[in-house]
Design a protein around this motif. Structure first.
Motif, PDB file in Angstrom:
ATOM      1  N   ASN A 138      12.565  -0.205  -6.556  1.00 57.44           N
ATOM      2  CA  ASN A 138      11.329  -0.833  -6.481  1.00 57.44           C
ATOM      3  C   ASN A 138      10.066  -0.375  -7.534  1.00 57.44           C
ATOM      4  O   ASN A 138       9.501  -0.479  -7.739  1.00 57.44           O
ATOM      5  CB  ASN A 138      11.113  -0.208  -4.969  1.00 57.44           C
ATOM      6  CG  ASN A 138      12.124  -2.106  -3.994  1.00 57.44           C
ATOM      7  OD1 ASN A 138      12.705  -2.374  -4.774  1.00 57.44           O
ATOM      8  ND2 ASN A 138      11.595  -1.494  -2.523  1.00 57.44           N
ATOM      9  N   MET A 139      10.071   0.920  -7.981  1.00 56.58           N
ATOM     10  CA  MET A 139       9.142   2.359  -7.831  1.00 56.58           C
ATOM     11  C   MET A 139       9.172   2.432  -9.477  1.00 56.58           C
ATOM     12  O   MET A 139       8.058   2.531 -10.420  1.00 56.58           O
ATOM     13  CB  MET A 139       9.383   3.881  -7.779  1.00 56.58           C
ATOM     14  CG  MET A 139       9.251   3.582  -6.167  1.00 56.58           C
ATOM     15  SD  MET A 139       9.775   5.339  -5.871  1.00 56.58           S
ATOM     16  CE  MET A 139       9.146   6.179  -6.719  1.00 56.58           C
TER      17      MET A 139
ATOM     18  N   ILE B 211       0.640  -1.795  -0.196  1.00 59.36           N
ATOM     19  CA  ILE B 211      -0.403   0.141   0.108  1.00 59.36           C
ATOM     20  C   ILE B 211       1.305   1.512   0.465  1.00 59.36           C
ATOM     21  O   ILE B 211      -0.153   2.576  -0.045  1.00 59.36           O
ATOM     22  CB  ILE B 211      -0.822  -0.395   1.392  1.00 59.36           C
ATOM     23  CG1 ILE B 211      -0.372   0.476   2.626  1.00 59.36           C
ATOM     24  CG2 ILE B 211      -1.960  -1.005   0.850  1.00 59.36           C
ATOM     25  CD1 ILE B 211      -0.980   0.347   4.139  1.00 59.36           C
ATOM     26  N   ALA B 212       2.237   1.128  -0.250  1.00 59.73           N
ATOM     27  CA  ALA B 212       3.408   2.630  -0.070  1.00 59.73           C
ATOM     28  C   ALA B 212       4.215   2.189  -1.668  1.00 59.73           C
ATOM     29  O   ALA B 212       5.270   1.839  -1.512  1.00 59.73           O
ATOM     30  CB  ALA B 212       3.410   2.059   1.299  1.00 59.73           C
ATOM     31  N   ALA B 213       3.387   1.625  -2.319  1.00 60.58           N
ATOM     32  CA  ALA B 213       4.171   2.001  -3.745  1.00 60.58           C
ATOM     33  C   ALA B 213       4.982   2.565  -3.621  1.00 60.58           C
ATOM     34  O   ALA B 213       5.964   2.877  -4.914  1.00 60.58           O
ATOM     35  CB  ALA B 213       3.731   0.934  -4.880  1.00 60.58           C
ATOM     36  N   SER B 214       4.223   4.094  -3.602  1.00 57.21           N
ATOM     37  CA  SER B 214       4.862   5.446  -4.014  1.00 57.21           C
ATOM     38  C   SER B 214       5.518   5.856  -3.007  1.00 57.21           C
ATOM     39  O   SER B 214       4.967   5.699  -2.099  1.00 57.21           O
ATOM     40  CB  SER B 214       3.700   6.404  -5.049  1.00 57.21           C
ATOM     41  OG  SER B 214       2.634   6.240  -4.097  1.00 57.21           O
ATOM     42  N   ALA B 215       6.407   8.053  -3.143  1.00 60.63           N
ATOM     43  CA  ALA B 215       6.503   8.452  -2.241  1.00 60.63           C
ATOM     44  C   ALA B 215       5.147   8.910  -1.532  1.00 60.63           C
ATOM     45  O   ALA B 215       5.310   9.031  -0.458  1.00 60.63           O
ATOM     46  CB  ALA B 215       7.739   9.536  -3.021  1.00 60.63           C
TER      47      ALA B 215
ATOM     48  N   ASN C 133      18.266  -1.561  -9.129  1.00 58.51           N
ATOM     49  CA  ASN C 133      17.480  -0.724 -11.061  1.00 58.51           C
ATOM     50  C   ASN C 133      16.936  -1.743 -11.402  1.00 58.51           C
ATOM     51  O   ASN C 133      17.124  -2.952 -11.060  1.00 58.51           O
ATOM     52  CB  ASN C 133      18.689  -0.172 -12.100  1.00 58.51           C
ATOM     53  CG  ASN C 133      18.119   0.754 -12.045  1.00 58.51           C
ATOM     54  OD1 ASN C 133      16.828   1.011 -12.456  1.00 58.51           O
ATOM     55  ND2 ASN C 133      18.884   1.702 -12.847  1.00 58.51           N
ATOM     56  N   ALA C 134      15.791  -1.065 -12.391  1.00 64.87           N
ATOM     57  CA  ALA C 134      14.993  -2.719 -12.942  1.00 64.87           C
ATOM     58  C   ALA C 134      14.669  -1.924 -14.313  1.00 64.87           C
ATOM     59  O   ALA C 134      14.949  -1.118 -15.055  1.00 64.87           O
ATOM     60  CB  ALA C 134      13.526  -3.029 -12.304  1.00 64.87           C
TER      61      ALA C 134
END
Length: 285
Positions: free
Chosen positions: A185-186, A158-162, A212-213
């Motif tokens: 992760n983002m 539930i906290a995928a973003s800043a 990184n991804a």
């Protein structure tokens, strides 16, 4: 900015070896993975999430846990964090992590937050309120132990973003609870323009992970839609532009740690630490 390593990314090194290599690479801190190695994995080749030789076991006694403190101190390094995989609602487990962090002199722990995917049976508002309730209890414990709890920006939570992490912590004391900002992760979920996200976090920005991804196209469905999948990538080669991130961090005066958590497998652990330090120094100018 200072440099650290989360030992999930160095599974083939013992605590003593990791401390020596981190020092040689020019790092200043260590984030100790806090997770038992499954009995069935102990004969396997070292790996990030199974036979990780650089993990503090929750079942270890104080003497064994102090081995990790001694390993860091022998090389003049800081034990920055004890980083567990404790779920929402596990107050007793969270307190044990805090006790371990206090024992070895670590400043941070990671606190659990609710997962969320398209298959979740609970709604986001319900999970949000459950997590807020748990964070109230975790915050009291963090204050008691003098160790800060960090919510990580992480996909499938539930906290995928800043902004989602900032909303989750709204009203909490930023000296007690903060955010572990993870742009890697983002890539999977939660991307926001880096400077905007960092500015939103304000005093809650406590630590940064470096990895990184990338996204890869998969098969095309009958109606023409391409199924894309995300996977880890070398730090210099993924979606995250780390020069942009570091410039954004500088713009708000961030002077904390950049902690490497590279899952790409591009280098062996020793080389990875050296290449990480070299790249971060290049970007810091």
């Amino acid at each position: 900015m200072k440099l650290s390593v989360f030992t999930v990314a160095t599974p083939d090194l013992t605590p003593e070896q990791l401390a020596q290599e981190a020092k040689a690479a020019g790092l200043q801190g260590i984030e100790w993975r806090y997770k038992e190695v499954p009995e069935g994995a102990k004969g396997e080749a070292p790996s990030f999430w199974r036979n990780n030789l650089c993990s503090i076991s929750p079942f270890a006694g104080d003497e064994e846990k102090l081995r990790f403190k001694a390993a860091a101190e022998s090389e003049g390094l800081v034990s920055l964090s004890v980083t567990p995989y404790v779920g929402v609602g596990d107050v007793a487990g969270t307190e044990e992590v805090l006790r371990t962090a206090k024992l070895i002199g670590a400043s941070f722990i990671r606190v659990g937050i609710a997962g969320y995917t398209s298959a979740s049976t609970s709604t986001y508002p319900v999970l949000f309120e459950q997590t807020r309730g748990f964070l109230q209890e975790a915050a009291e414990l963090c204050r008691q132990y003098g160790v800060k709890g960090l919510v990580e920006t992480h996909h499938n939570t539930i906290a995928a973003s800043a902004s989602a992490a900032r909303r989750l912590l709204d009203g909490f004391d930023p000296d007690v609870l903060g955010v572990l900002y993870d742009p890697g992760n983002m890539v999977h979920e939660g991307y926001e323009q880096y400077r905007a996200g960092i500015e939103m976090l304000g005093p809650y920005l406590a630590h940064v992970h470096v990895k990184n991804a990338k996204w890869l196209p998969g098969e095309r469905a009958a109606e023409g839609t391409i199924a894309w999948t995300s996977s880890w990538a070398p730090i210099r080669e993924g979606v995250v532009n780390w020069k942009t991130v570091i410039d954004a961090l500088k713009s708000v005066g961030y002077d904390g740690y950049l902690g490497v958590e590279d899952f790409s497998g591009q280098y062996d652990s020793r080389t990875m630490l050296k290449e990480f330090a070299r790249y971060m120094h290049e970007l810091n100018g």
